[in-house]
Design an enzyme around this catalytic site. Structure first.
Site, mmCIF file in Angstrom:
data_model
loop_
_atom_site.group_PDB
_atom_site.id
_atom_site.type_symbol
_atom_site.label_atom_id
_atom_site.label_comp_id
_atom_site.label_asym_id
_atom_site.label_seq_id
_atom_site.Cartn_x
_atom_site.Cartn_y
_atom_site.Cartn_z
ATOM 1 N N ARG B 59 0.798 -1.223 0.000
ATOM 2 C CA ARG B 59 0.000 0.000 0.000
ATOM 3 C C ARG B 59 0.830 1.271 0.000
ATOM 4 O O ARG B 59 0.480 2.212 -0.707
ATOM 5 C CB ARG B 59 -1.037 -0.010 1.112
ATOM 6 C CG ARG B 59 -0.515 -0.078 2.509
ATOM 7 C CD ARG B 59 -1.490 -0.769 3.406
ATOM 8 N NE ARG B 59 -1.340 -2.212 3.310
ATOM 9 C CZ ARG B 59 -2.318 -3.077 3.366
ATOM 10 N NH1 ARG B 59 -3.531 -2.673 3.529
ATOM 11 N NH2 ARG B 59 -2.068 -4.354 3.275
ATOM 12 N N THR B 60 1.906 1.315 0.746
ATOM 13 C CA THR B 60 2.646 2.572 0.807
ATOM 14 C C THR B 60 3.227 2.950 -0.558
ATOM 15 O O THR B 60 3.078 4.076 -1.028
ATOM 16 C CB THR B 60 3.771 2.494 1.861
ATOM 17 O OG1 THR B 60 3.212 2.112 3.105
ATOM 18 C CG2 THR B 60 4.469 3.828 2.012
ATOM 19 N N LYS B 87 23.674 -6.602 -7.914
ATOM 20 C CA LYS B 87 25.044 -6.817 -8.403
ATOM 21 C C LYS B 87 26.060 -6.220 -7.456
ATOM 22 O O LYS B 87 27.242 -6.153 -7.758
ATOM 23 C CB LYS B 87 25.230 -6.173 -9.787
ATOM 24 C CG LYS B 87 24.329 -6.729 -10.867
ATOM 25 C CD LYS B 87 24.615 -5.992 -12.184
ATOM 26 C CE LYS B 87 23.557 -6.299 -13.235
ATOM 27 N NZ LYS B 87 23.609 -5.305 -14.320
ATOM 28 N N ARG B 109 12.167 3.518 1.399
ATOM 29 C CA ARG B 109 11.974 2.628 2.550
ATOM 30 C C ARG B 109 13.214 1.751 2.685
ATOM 31 O O ARG B 109 13.755 1.267 1.687
ATOM 32 C CB ARG B 109 10.740 1.746 2.353
ATOM 33 C CG ARG B 109 10.663 0.626 3.382
ATOM 34 C CD ARG B 109 9.359 -0.110 3.338
ATOM 35 N NE ARG B 109 8.269 0.746 3.798
ATOM 36 C CZ ARG B 109 7.016 0.313 3.947
ATOM 37 N NH1 ARG B 109 6.700 -0.930 3.671
ATOM 38 N NH2 ARG B 109 6.081 1.138 4.375
ATOM 39 N N HIS B 137 7.752 6.106 10.404
ATOM 40 C CA HIS B 137 6.984 5.924 9.183
ATOM 41 C C HIS B 137 6.008 7.105 9.145
ATOM 42 O O HIS B 137 4.823 6.965 9.405
ATOM 43 C CB HIS B 137 6.247 4.579 9.236
ATOM 44 C CG HIS B 137 5.567 4.195 7.942
ATOM 45 N ND1 HIS B 137 5.460 5.042 6.862
ATOM 46 C CD2 HIS B 137 4.961 3.036 7.564
ATOM 47 C CE1 HIS B 137 4.813 4.420 5.889
ATOM 48 N NE2 HIS B 137 4.506 3.210 6.294
#
Lengths: 183, 313
Positions: B59-60, B87, B109, B137
């Protein structure tokens, strides 16, 4: 820079008479008000729109839909403004499809606000036509935009500022012309 | 207002009350846009934003992306799991690469607390923290506050209980910082092993039983039991946790009659919240998701809408 008041160009009575005349013109041009709705541009177009609707109701005995448009998110100068303008709600709580919409603002100047307002309105639906009513037209258009209903035409210089004061917001009722003075 | 002078939004701890109010007020007209037939305004035309999520999210990330699109910004998602990060590219090099593509704003995030702060110091892009470890958050707390304010009319003086894994929860921390600025009485409740030491220093009251914590509360915010962050031994089993701390109709008996139940999602039904509550009339969980888009639109507009020259880092 400082503002100096030069002249009061409309007082309460003059504003009232101009709005009454515009109300009659709106009725005449649209051959009645069956499909007419009035939408004011925030902020001072809002109260002026409500008053036009009231006047039309007095004349025709018909209540017509009234709304308020916030055009902040449609402005063309957002990237050049220093501070972010506050966004307010658009309060058009009726279906604008196939209506004759009369946009209302206090002062018509460059035409950029009206351009934004037309875009904002189109995003709400597809009106049959959009007409424009302003209390004061002060000239200096930067876009090909013309008002259908004008309270008063006022020739101005770009150094001057036209301020419309309305009771609902400012507590008094007049149109003044101010000049910026260099100090 | 200071908000459009800020380069980044990293947490609610640093925001002033007036700035939070501006975001919530701006989200009101934004929510109207989501409900229109034509869900688009030109406010951020020509701006570009990228979402970079080093942790999973439904959702975020989607919410930020659609919020940007509703405002006409170009939005791109960097899929970390299929990117050069795999990588071995360093965080700093990844960020630099994104920056020189011309993005104006980055939503980030990361599982490690403080990563967005590090990134913000090392890039010209504006950075929004979409969750960093157990720290903050901020946009989740903003949408929680918006939802509460919309339903209750005000935030001032409300009694709010936050339930569950307080220790690992960035949602809890951002809510505590945010609600605290509005004079809310904040209670945290959960097993003592999931309570941070000295939690009272955050100006909250700690409880260890739902019954006591819920007495007379206006709002209950139920946290997710974060299985990915559990070390072994913090509680015996999910069943045991559910027996004591699951929010059920029974546990709400002493709460105010019009109590609101929030959950940031995704829910573990039958663990921290019962389905009766999750699908019942007191829950505002779907509403929170809608409000999340509105709040993020407000934030993106306030942060990206102005002219660059005005930005003071």
């Amino acid at each position: 820079m400082e503002l100096r008041e030069k002249n009061v160009i409309m007082d309460e009575v003059a504003i009232k008479r101009a709005l009454t005349r515009i109300a009659h013109e709106i009725i005449e041009k649209n051959k009645g008000v069956e499909d007419v709705a009035i939408v004011g541009i925030r902020r001072r177009g809002g109260p002026l729109a409500q008053r036009l609707a009231n006047r039309i109701e007095e004349i025709e005995g018909v209540k017509i839909p009234v709304g308020v448009l916030d055009i902040t998110l449609y402005r063309d100068d957002l990237t050049t403004l220093g501070l972010q303008p506050q966004v307010h709600r658009t309060e058009v709580y009726f279906d604008i499809n196939d209506l004759n919409i009369v946009l209302v603002d206090d002062v018509l100047y460059t035409g950029r606000t009206v351009r934004s307002a037309m875009d904002a309105l189109m995003d709400l639906g597809r009106p049959r036509c959009i007409q424009l009513a302003v209390l004061v037209d002060r000239g200096h258009r930067e876009l090909p935009i013309k008002a259908d209903f004008v309270g008063k035409n006022v020739p101005t210089s770009k150094r001057e500022i036209i301020s419309v004061l309305v009771k609902e917001i400012d507590g008094e009722e007049k149109v003044v012309i101010q000049e910026t003075v260099d100090r | 207002m200071k908000l459009d002078r800020r380069k980044d939004l990293l947490g609610l701890r640093d925001l002033e009350r007036e700035e939070i109010e501006l975001i919530l007020d701006t989200a009101v007209p934004m929510k109207d846009i989501i409900k229109r037939d034509i869900k688009k305004v030109p406010a951020l035309r020509g701006k570009a934003m990228v979402t970079v999520f080093y942790e999973p999210s439904t959702r975020t990330r989607t919410s930020f992306e659609i919020a940007g699109k509703y405002l006409s910004a170009d939005t791109v998602n960097l899929a970390v799991s299929t990117s050069s990060v795999q990588k071995g590219e360093s965080l700093r090099d990844t960020i630099k690469t994104i920056e020189v593509m011309g993005f104006d704003l980055m939503v980030m995030r990361h599982s490690m607390s403080g990563t967005p702060h590090y990134v913000a110091r090392n890039t010209k892009m504006r950075v929004i923290n979409a969750g960093d470890g157990a720290n903050e958050h901020p946009t989740q707390a903003l949408l929680d506050m918006y939802t509460i304010r919309e339903r209750k009319g005000t935030l001032e003086g409300l009694k709010v209980a936050i339930v569950g894994d307080i220790l690992h929860s960035r949602v809890a921390r951002s809510n505590i910082y945010g609600l605290g600025k509005f004079g809310c009485e904040i209670r945290v409740v959960g097993p003592s092993t999931l309570m941070p030491p000295e939690v009272e220093k955050l100006s909250v009251k700690a409880y260890y039983s739902l019954e006591e914590a819920f007495a007379d509360v206006d709002v209950i915010n139920v946290l997710r039991i974060q299985r990915e962050r559990q070390q072994s031994g913090l509680f015996p089993s999910l069943e045991e946790y559910a027996n004591l701390y699951m929010v059920t109709p029974e546990s709400l008996k002493k709460a105010k009659k019009d109590v609101l139940v929030l959950h940031p999602g995704p829910m573990n039904r039958g663990v921290e919240i019962s389905s009766e509550i999750a699908d019942g009339s007191k829950a505002v969980i779907d509403e929170q998701v809608t409000n999340g888009v509105a709040v993020r639109m407000a934030l993106l507009f306030l942060m990206m809408g102005g002219s660059k020259s005005e930005i003071v880092a």
